[in-house]
Design a protein around this motif. Structure first.
Motif, short mmCIF file in Angstrom:
data_model
loop_
_atom_site.label_atom_id
_atom_site.label_comp_id
_atom_site.label_asym_id
_atom_site.label_seq_id
_atom_site.Cartn_x
_atom_site.Cartn_y
_atom_site.Cartn_z
N PHE A 170 0.84 -1.21 0.00
CA PHE A 170 0.00 0.00 0.00
C PHE A 170 0.87 1.25 0.00
N LEU A 171 1.89 1.26 0.83
CA LEU A 171 2.77 2.43 0.90
C LEU A 171 3.54 2.63 -0.40
N GLY A 172 4.00 1.55 -1.01
CA GLY A 172 4.70 1.66 -2.27
C GLY A 172 3.83 2.24 -3.37
N ALA A 173 2.57 1.79 -3.42
CA ALA A 173 1.64 2.32 -4.42
C ALA A 173 1.35 3.80 -4.17
N THR A 174 1.27 4.18 -2.91
CA THR A 174 1.05 5.58 -2.58
C THR A 174 2.21 6.45 -3.05
N LEU A 175 3.43 5.93 -2.90
CA LEU A 175 4.60 6.68 -3.37
C LEU A 175 4.61 6.81 -4.89
N VAL A 176 4.14 5.79 -5.61
CA VAL A 176 4.02 5.89 -7.06
C VAL A 176 3.05 7.00 -7.44
N TRP A 177 1.93 7.06 -6.73
CA TRP A 177 0.94 8.13 -6.97
C TRP A 177 1.59 9.50 -6.79
N LEU A 178 2.36 9.67 -5.73
CA LEU A 178 3.02 10.95 -5.48
C LEU A 178 4.11 11.25 -6.51
N GLN A 179 4.87 10.22 -6.87
CA GLN A 179 5.96 10.41 -7.84
C GLN A 179 5.43 10.92 -9.18
N TYR A 180 4.29 10.40 -9.61
CA TYR A 180 3.74 10.76 -10.93
C TYR A 180 2.55 11.70 -10.81
N LEU A 181 2.50 12.48 -9.75
CA LEU A 181 1.32 13.28 -9.43
C LEU A 181 0.79 14.14 -10.58
N PRO A 182 1.62 14.86 -11.34
CA PRO A 182 1.07 15.69 -12.42
C PRO A 182 0.54 14.89 -13.61
N HIS A 183 0.93 13.61 -13.70
CA HIS A 183 0.63 12.83 -14.91
C HIS A 183 -0.73 12.14 -14.88
N TRP A 184 -1.35 12.06 -13.71
CA TRP A 184 -2.67 11.43 -13.66
C TRP A 184 -3.69 12.26 -14.41
N ALA A 185 -3.60 13.57 -14.26
CA ALA A 185 -4.56 14.45 -14.92
C ALA A 185 -4.36 14.50 -16.43
N THR A 186 -3.13 14.24 -16.90
CA THR A 186 -2.87 14.29 -18.34
C THR A 186 -3.16 12.97 -19.04
N THR A 187 -3.52 11.95 -18.27
CA THR A 187 -3.83 10.62 -18.82
C THR A 187 -5.34 10.43 -18.82
N PRO A 188 -5.98 10.40 -19.98
CA PRO A 188 -7.44 10.38 -20.01
C PRO A 188 -8.08 9.03 -19.67
N ASP A 189 -7.40 7.94 -19.95
CA ASP A 189 -8.01 6.62 -19.81
C ASP A 189 -7.91 6.13 -18.36
N PRO A 190 -9.04 5.94 -17.69
CA PRO A 190 -9.00 5.46 -16.30
C PRO A 190 -8.43 4.05 -16.16
N PHE A 191 -8.51 3.24 -17.22
CA PHE A 191 -7.96 1.89 -17.16
C PHE A 191 -6.43 1.94 -17.14
N ASP A 192 -5.84 2.92 -17.85
CA ASP A 192 -4.39 3.09 -17.79
C ASP A 192 -3.96 3.47 -16.38
N LYS A 193 -4.75 4.28 -15.72
CA LYS A 193 -4.43 4.68 -14.35
C LYS A 193 -4.53 3.50 -13.40
N LEU A 194 -5.55 2.69 -13.56
CA LEU A 194 -5.69 1.51 -12.71
C LEU A 194 -4.54 0.54 -12.92
N ALA A 195 -4.05 0.45 -14.17
CA ALA A 195 -2.93 -0.46 -14.47
C ALA A 195 -1.67 -0.10 -13.69
N CYS A 196 -1.56 1.14 -13.25
CA CYS A 196 -0.41 1.58 -12.46
C CYS A 196 -0.53 1.15 -11.01
N PHE A 197 -1.66 0.55 -10.66
CA PHE A 197 -1.88 0.07 -9.30
C PHE A 197 -2.09 -1.45 -9.29
#
Length: 241
Positions: free
Chosen positions: A97-124
């Protein structure tokens, strides 16, 4: 503060997920330097993540460096020693859980620039290329079985003192091989903590533009690896691998 097996499993799994899901995010999310670099990069990144995670886990006190509930269960079955199951798995889930949270923080600006929600889920969490629950379960169970048998082959019983130095590198090669050969069907979770912890993080974190966390599929990367682990543990026990 002192090192301990619990801390080693927690920190090692955290690093595993940070680097493992980090490479997925680098490939999948838009406007990263690694965008669209492909499956070879993802499998290599995960292989290196496992190697580094093992070294970190050992440094923080876990001689076993399982980083994976399926591995913990398999070797508990193989040895009939279940004393590590609860503390190791608890640490692995927290670390994931903590590792995934750090990935979210590391790529914080890129979630908004990625339109596909499935691509975002794939990062988790993982997901199937073709959703067929029976086939997906089999893929995860088989991949985990090969993982467990491979780990048995890399053990000190077979390699002697050589396993201490080269073992983590060989584990990385094993995971790389699994990703390249068997991972294309389900994303080769082969680790319940690797999927459950990050999927939970996807659910609770304010990931920009996220969609469903797909909990309807989430039992596959938990039950499949555990089934493969049970069989692998029994084979190790029966054949004294």
């Amino acid at each position: 503060m002192t090192t301990s097996p619990f801390l080693g499993e927690l920190i090692g799994t955290m690093v595993l997920l940070l680097l493992g899901n980090g490479v997925v995010a680098n490939v999948v999310l838009k406007q990263t330097k690694g965008n669209s670099s492909g499956w070879i990069v993802i499998t290599a990144g995960w292989a290196f993540a496992v190697t580094i995670g093992v070294f970190v886990a050992k440094a923080f006190g876990s001689v076993d460096a399982h980083l994976n509930p399926a591995v913990t269960v398999a070797f508990a079955v193989a040895t009939s020693d279940y004393s590590h199951v609860l503390p190791y798995i608890s640490a692995q889930l927290i670390g994931a859980f903590l590792g995934a949270t750090l990935v979210w923080l590391q790529y914080l600006p890129h979630w908004a620039t990625t339109p596909d929600p499935f691509d975002k889920l794939a990062c988790f969490g993982t997901g199937p290329a073709i959703r067929s629950l029976g086939a997906n379960f089999f893929s995860e169970a088989l991949g985990t079985l090969v993982l467990i048998l491979g780990l048995a082959g890399i053990s000190s019983k077979n390699l002697g003192e050589l396993a201490i130095g080269v073992g983590p590198y060989l584990v990385g090669v094993l995971v790389w091989s699994l990703g390249l050969s068997l991972g294309g069907t389900t994303g080769y979770a082969i680790n319940p903590a690797r999927d459950f912890g990050p999927r939970l993080a996807h659910t609770v974190l304010p990931v920009s533009g996220k969609g469903s966390s797909d909990w309807a599929y989430a039992w596959i990367p938990v039950a499949g690896p555990l089934a493969g682990a049970l069989l692998g543990g029994l084979l190790i026990r029966w054949y004294a691998l």
